[in-house]
Write a protein that holds these residues in place. Structure first.
Motif, PDB file in Angstrom:
ATOM      1  N   LEU A  23       0.829  -1.213   0.000  1.00 19.81           N
ATOM      2  CA  LEU A  23       0.000   0.000   0.000  1.00 19.81           C
ATOM      3  C   LEU A  23       0.864   1.264   0.000  1.00 19.81           C
ATOM      4  CD1 LEU A  23      -2.821  -1.051   2.508  1.00 19.81           C
ATOM      5  CD2 LEU A  23      -2.977  -0.877   0.020  1.00 19.81           C
ATOM      6  N   VAL A  24       1.944   1.242   0.761  1.00 19.43           N
ATOM      7  CA  VAL A  24       2.850   2.401   0.762  1.00 19.43           C
ATOM      8  C   VAL A  24       3.465   2.599  -0.615  1.00 19.43           C
ATOM      9  CG1 VAL A  24       4.989   3.324   1.734  1.00 19.43           C
ATOM     10  CG2 VAL A  24       3.340   2.202   3.224  1.00 19.43           C
ATOM     11  N   ALA A  26       2.186   1.661  -3.473  1.00 23.88           N
ATOM     12  CA  ALA A  26       1.145   2.117  -4.393  1.00 23.88           C
ATOM     13  C   ALA A  26       0.806   3.590  -4.193  1.00 23.88           C
ATOM     14  CB  ALA A  26      -0.114   1.263  -4.209  1.00 23.88           C
ATOM     15  N   ALA A  27       1.144   4.147  -3.012  1.00 19.96           N
ATOM     16  CA  ALA A  27       0.854   5.558  -2.741  1.00 19.96           C
ATOM     17  C   ALA A  27       1.936   6.494  -3.266  1.00 19.96           C
ATOM     18  CB  ALA A  27       0.687   5.772  -1.231  1.00 19.96           C
ATOM     19  N   ALA A  30       1.167   9.328  -5.753  1.00 17.11           N
ATOM     20  CA  ALA A  30       0.415  10.477  -5.248  1.00 17.11           C
ATOM     21  C   ALA A  30       1.336  11.599  -4.777  1.00 17.11           C
ATOM     22  CB  ALA A  30      -0.499  10.047  -4.099  1.00 17.11           C
ATOM     23  N   THR A  38       8.135   6.209  -9.865  1.00 19.34           N
ATOM     24  CA  THR A  38       6.770   5.704  -9.896  1.00 19.34           C
ATOM     25  C   THR A  38       6.714   4.303 -10.493  1.00 19.34           C
ATOM     26  OG1 THR A  38       5.843   7.933 -10.048  1.00 19.34           O
ATOM     27  CG2 THR A  38       4.456   6.115 -10.805  1.00 19.34           C
ATOM     28  N   TYR A 403      -7.647  12.821  -9.190  1.00 19.89           N
ATOM     29  CA  TYR A 403      -7.163  11.543  -8.694  1.00 19.89           C
ATOM     30  C   TYR A 403      -5.965  11.010  -9.475  1.00 19.89           C
ATOM     31  CZ  TYR A 403     -10.406  10.140 -12.427  1.00 19.89           C
ATOM     32  OH  TYR A 403     -11.079  10.034 -13.611  1.00 19.89           O
ATOM     33  N   SER A 406      -0.506  14.375  -8.869  1.00 23.80           N
ATOM     34  CA  SER A 406       0.303  14.198  -7.671  1.00 23.80           C
ATOM     35  C   SER A 406       0.413  15.505  -6.892  1.00 23.80           C
ATOM     36  CB  SER A 406       1.700  13.710  -8.056  1.00 23.80           C
ATOM     37  OG  SER A 406       2.378  14.696  -8.810  1.00 23.80           O
TER      38      SER A 406
END
Length: 435
Positions: A23-24, A26-27, A30, A38, A403, A406
């Motif tokens: 999850l980190v 994938a963030a 942003a 990326t 969305y 960044s």
């Protein structure tokens, strides 16, 4: 989660940890606008998610687990279709007629609505206002992304339901070598590394500048070449350590103590090599500035140092069972940190700071992403204009939803909105090069 429960699986602490790291990763998009961190982060996120679904404790499991999900993608769609067909739906007899009726009504309304609209302009205006607008140019990429997301989700579900147990692959222990046959090369290598460390200590405490001032020695060239050579030394040492552990004598406590001592000493000496390589690159960067290549290879060297430290701890404490997962965890955490620190921003910061006491390569900096905008904004005159023109053009020509934007892009857009740059077809850059 449902597929995993149906397969009789439950979450374990390492599974939860892998999920959090994924999850980190994938963030990261942003926070940064740069494409290379990326890409690394998203690729690592997919690999870590696959590892979380497969599990694994041994080297075979943690190295093949991140790749295992790819073998589930081709089989996931037939598996999902078969599972849906096998389900019994209580309201199926009521839902299907409604869906058929809605589909027929939509077709009829589309055909006759188009005819009425072409026959009368008022009807055309009314139907145009009632019909939602669809941009076909944006619709196609979204359909492709939806299909990709569906395939990934089905592949993850199939993996959770029936993962491959890579840990069960038979790995035979290496044939134990005799103490003399094994120890002599290791002692010789440790002596060589010890000599190098002693020389580095003399250089460091005797004064780096005094050594660099010798006739015929180019400091920058010495630092650059030395870094790459020491980087390869680190990589090859890890290979030697792996092979040494595979063939190490282990029949008696004395044999195990000998192998542990020599491997541990080699790892400790190699850590000094890592520190020397890092110091050389820092001196080179001070002279010529920071670039994407230099920050990347420095990050790799630091990670290799972390791996050596983990191997050293594993050898000395006998915690080899945790070593495979710890090494993979250090790699993916390193990728996450690398993305979150925004390398392009660090590159711009370092080079702009250097420009206060020397020159600056504006042509290189203007190719950086929007992450670099806050640092480049501190430049003045033609330098600022030249450095920010491409970022300004990129942000002005982008019409993306919130969305997919960044924080770095939002910050750069705010800076350029308050202090816009002049788009002068390269005239400012030409003047900078002329100086």
């Amino acid at each position: 989660a449902s597929a995993a429960r149906a397969g009789g699986r439950r979450a374990r602490p390492w599974t939860v940890l892998w999920v959090l790291v994924a999850l980190v990763l994938a963030a990261v998009p942003a926070f940064t606008d740069a494409g290379w961190p990326t890409f690394l982060a998203l690729t690592a996120a997919l690999g870590v998610a696959s590892l979380a679904l497969h599990g694994g404790t041994r080297w075979a499991g943690v190295l093949l687990g991140p790749l295992g999900i790819w073998s589930h993608f081709p089989r996931s769609l037939p598996w999902a279709v078969g599972a849906l067909r096998g389900q019994s739906y209580p309201a199926r007899a009521k839902v299907l007629p409604v869906l058929k009726a809605v589909l027929v009504a939509a077709v009829l309304l589309g055909v006759f609505g188009a005819l009425f609209a072409s026959a009368d302009a008022a009807v055309a205006d009314l139907l145009d206002g009632l019909t939602p607008s669809t941009d076909l140019g944006k619709l196609t990429p979204r359909i492709v992304l939806f299909v990709i997301g569906l395939v990934v989700a089905l592949g993850a579900a199939h993996t959770a339901a029936a993962p491959r147990r890579w840990d069960r692959l038979p790995v035979k222990p290496g044939r134990e070598r005799g103490r003399t046959e094994w120890a002599v090369p290791m002692v010789a290598l440790n002596l060589l590394f010890g000599a190098f460390v002693a020389i580095q200590a003399v250089v460091f405490f005797g004064g780096y500048e005094a050594v660099m001032s010798k006739p015929g020695l180019i400091p920058a060239e010495y630092a650059r070449q030395g870094f790459w050579q020491l980087l390869w030394v680190t990589v090859l040492t890890l290979v030697v350590v792996a092979l040494a552990q595979h063939w190490a004598p282990r029949s008696t406590p004395a044999d195990r103590l000998l192998s542990k001592s020599l491997i541990g000493l080699l790892c400790a000496l190699t850590l000094v090599v890592v520190a020397s390589a890092y110091y050389r690159m820092q001196r080179y960067v001070e002279t010529f500035g920071l670039t994407r290549l230099r920050i990347s290879v420095t990050a790799v060297e630091v990670w290799l140092g972390v791996v050596l430290l983990l191997v050293l701890v594993g050898v000395l404490l006998g915690a080899r069972r945790c070593l495979p997962r710890a090494v993979v965890l250090s790699a993916v955490v390193g990728v996450a940190v690398f993305g979150l620190i925004r390398p392009d921003a660090l590159i711009a910061e370092q080079n702009v700071a250097r420009s206060e006491h020397g020159t600056i390569d504006v042509d290189y900096l203007r190719d950086l992403s929007a992450d670099a905008a806050p640092a480049l904004d501190r430049l003045t005159g033609d330098r600022r204009t030249c450095a920010l023109q491409r970022i300004s053009a990129s942000l002005a020509g982008s019409d993306r939803s919130w969305y997919v934007t960044s924080l770095a892009e939002a910050r750069a857009a705010e800076i350029l909105r308050d202090r816009p740059v002049l788009m002068d077809r390269g005239e400012a850059c030409a003047r900078v090069r002329g100086h």
